[in-house]
Design a protein around this motif. Sequence first.
Motif, short mmCIF file in Angstrom:
data_model
loop_
_atom_site.label_atom_id
_atom_site.label_comp_id
_atom_site.label_asym_id
_atom_site.label_seq_id
_atom_site.Cartn_x
_atom_site.Cartn_y
_atom_site.Cartn_z
N ALA B 296 40.78 38.22 34.18
CA ALA B 296 40.31 39.51 34.81
C ALA B 296 38.74 39.50 35.29
CB ALA B 296 40.38 40.78 33.69
N PHE B 297 38.24 38.88 34.24
CA PHE B 297 36.43 38.80 34.88
C PHE B 297 36.39 38.02 36.22
CE2 PHE B 297 34.95 40.77 31.13
CZ PHE B 297 33.90 41.60 31.72
N ALA B 300 36.98 40.29 38.77
CA ALA B 300 35.86 41.05 39.00
C ALA B 300 34.60 40.40 39.61
CB ALA B 300 35.40 41.56 37.55
N TRP B 301 34.75 39.31 39.47
CA TRP B 301 33.69 38.38 40.11
C TRP B 301 33.83 38.32 41.66
CZ3 TRP B 301 33.85 33.78 42.88
CH2 TRP B 301 32.73 33.30 43.31
#
Lengths: 449, 449
Positions: B296-297, B300-301
């Motif tokens: 998920a990150f 997001a990145w």
Amino acid sequence: MTEDQDKYDNLLEQLQELPEEKAPPALREEINRLHPSEIADLLESLPGKQRDNVWDLIDPELEGDVLVHVQDAVRSGRLEQMAPEKLAEVAEALDTDDAVDLLQDLPEPMVDEVLQSMDAQNRARLATVLSYPEDTAGGLMNVDAITVRAEVELDVVLRYLRVRGELPEKTDNLIVVDRNNSYLGMLPLENILTQPPERTVGEVMIDVEPITVDRPAREVAIMFEQRDLLSAPVVDAAGSLLGRITVDDVVDVIVDRGDQSLMSMAGLDPSDDLFEPVLESARRRAIWLGVNLATAFVAAWVIGRFEATISQLVALAILMPVVASMGGIAGSQTLTLVIRGLALGHVSFANARSLLYKELSVSIINACIWALVVGCIAYFWFDNAPLGVVLGMAMIVNLLTAALSGLAIPLVLKQLQIDPALAGGVVLTTVTDVVGFTAFLGLATIFLV
Amino acid sequence: MTEDQDKYDNLLEQLQELPEEKAPPALREEINRLHPSEIADLLESLPGKQRDNVWDLIDPELEGDVLVHVQDAVRSGRLEQMAPEKLAEVAEALDTDDAVDLLQDLPEPMVDEVLQSMDAQNRARLATVLSYPEDTAGGLMNVDAITVRAEVELDVVLRYLRVRGELPEKTDNLIVVDRNNSYLGMLPLENILTQPPERTVGEVMIDVEPITVDRPAREVAIMFEQRDLLSAPVVDAAGSLLGRITVDDVVDVIVDRGDQSLMSMAGLDPSDDLFEPVLESARRRAIWLGVNLATAFVAAWVIGRFEATISQLVALAILMPVVASMGGIAGSQTLTLVIRGLALGHVSFANARSLLYKELSVSIINACIWALVVGCIAYFWFDNAPLGVVLGMAMIVNLLTAALSGLAIPLVLKQLQIDPALAGGVVLTTVTDVVGFTAFLGLATIFLV
């Protein structure tokens, strides 16, 4: 990869490049040496055009057995191309239950035509089983059981069997009935062999609980599994013997059940053909994508309510998918557990409270851990402590919602007679998306901007 | 709900409110009247504390059979509380294969202790099977087959069986071997009963392909399924008879296989206990959530790279989850189809090209339809035609990526010996998220701001 799979893949590769006019005789031989179920597997693993070519290579006397083993979708296409007389011939060569499986896929008028082409005895046999729904004990049963009377001596049974010469396939028991054909018990072949010949059938028969003809196939499967049965008698409501179910037919039900939840959760049908025609496949999937698109727009609408907040702090747009996706992942763990529990009969409203307690406890622990982690990441990434706190709080809200929905949604759907495996994921994602975005953007609106 | 399920739920409810001191005798009786597998189901459906209470109500002579039917996770907890002598007693009362199932869950030194408490014959019997891995033909087999020689007359076999009096459970065949114990064929009980008594075993035996002892259980299951077997002989590499596998043990493998893909796709273990202790469950799930958080990150990145673009046009933040989620949904349809195909042996590199062609065609059709739909929605919602075009284009890119990844990821994972059901979804979502956000926000950066 094992040797067998290698051999299979090798054959598969050859068949895909099959020249249209004429297959080498060696290949034709190699195919017909396979077990009919292996030929069926090959057919299923090939796209339409090559499938037709391979079908033409199969020996006509193997066709019926191959058809019994292919998936419904592949089979019905094949059957509709055959003449009723040819079909009747194929069906007569099969066990009742297998023949019924074939006929069940045909349109009604064609079934009648096929039945007309059969001799009276076969017709009667098939018509009986065809009158029961496919997914009940009646639809699974064979009507070829050998019955004996309780007062007969084993010696007589033995002589009878020797004169008869051959038993119906998968006979492990004779079935004991009285003069009115009421079921009394089972006589295992073993007992005929091991008990003194002067004893009567009634003395050595065993007590096996009969299955009523309208019992759902799903429950029949659980019963066979739990009790390690090889076969069981089927009776009507009055206790008269109608037929018997053998374990090989139940194995098919179990295999389908295992696939059912898996495929439904992705909006697929377990009987779908791997190489279904493109247009048909596109149509089915379009429906599923459309439903999911609607839920995606519900989520988008929720985000849209907070347009002003996002425009003041773009970091919110960057982090919001994290909240929603973690909720979705955690929720589908609980959902999958419950869907499997429902399929096996282990979960019901009777133990829902205990399960809720456990799932919520697990969820609280994970919510706290991951709220802390994402909070810290957000803090360091955007150098904004309140943003980290809001993200962590939204995460806690959404993971608890996920556990609650993962349990409640399938139970409620089941109550409403909707397949939880099919609809559960869509409803769950909608809930975790809406709650996730609302919690995160809502808290941000209150505390951050 | 059927009547049976109702009765079961009713009992389940009563058991959850069981007073700690003393259960009413009627309840104790009702439980012990159930089939051991039904008692096992009850245990699995109850949380830890009540599970202990119910266990205390079970008749000691039923305990072994109940333990055979409960899930691994529930069973091992129970076994560790029993004394080795008690365990030996329980194990001796069971079939070899069931006893082995029990012992396989125990720590090595405890197994030795249990074996020491048995008589020599039972010990030898169990030690043989225990020496084979659980998930191979050797781990599934029973060593209690009755063997006969080919040159013996049926009449002699019949007399022998009558003297013997009882056959091992689920015996449907005697096994024919030569003087060196090499496997020759199977003698169905049916043939002993129906063939003339003066014929020899060799004349009426049937040819059944033996299973080598190291064959994976998964393949044994497919073989039983495909060929509708009730039992099959197990031999070593030299062809010497070691034992036999019966269909009831194979049913367990099939049931587990069905659950395997379903549970793995949600990061769960099929042998997980529904009422696993909270801390243990939280620990397992934390790992899964952590892995998904990382992906998920990553997403997001990717969004973060386009912060400037989003801050100029907040509508992008509102619409971007639609692109990502549609990619995820479409991708997991292909992924699920391929994972099931791999499990059944229907999909391999041999037919991957044909399948890619089909999945891409399906995907192109759906991509065009839904690109048009989302494009129009975006146009009318935000009154911004270029935004609609960019959204539609991103959708097409992501749906094609989804089809390609849904097929390629499980094939590659399988090649790398990683369970495609476990890791496939995580990798797929990462790909569709990254590609979806990049395509949409990237195109927006070029054409919109």
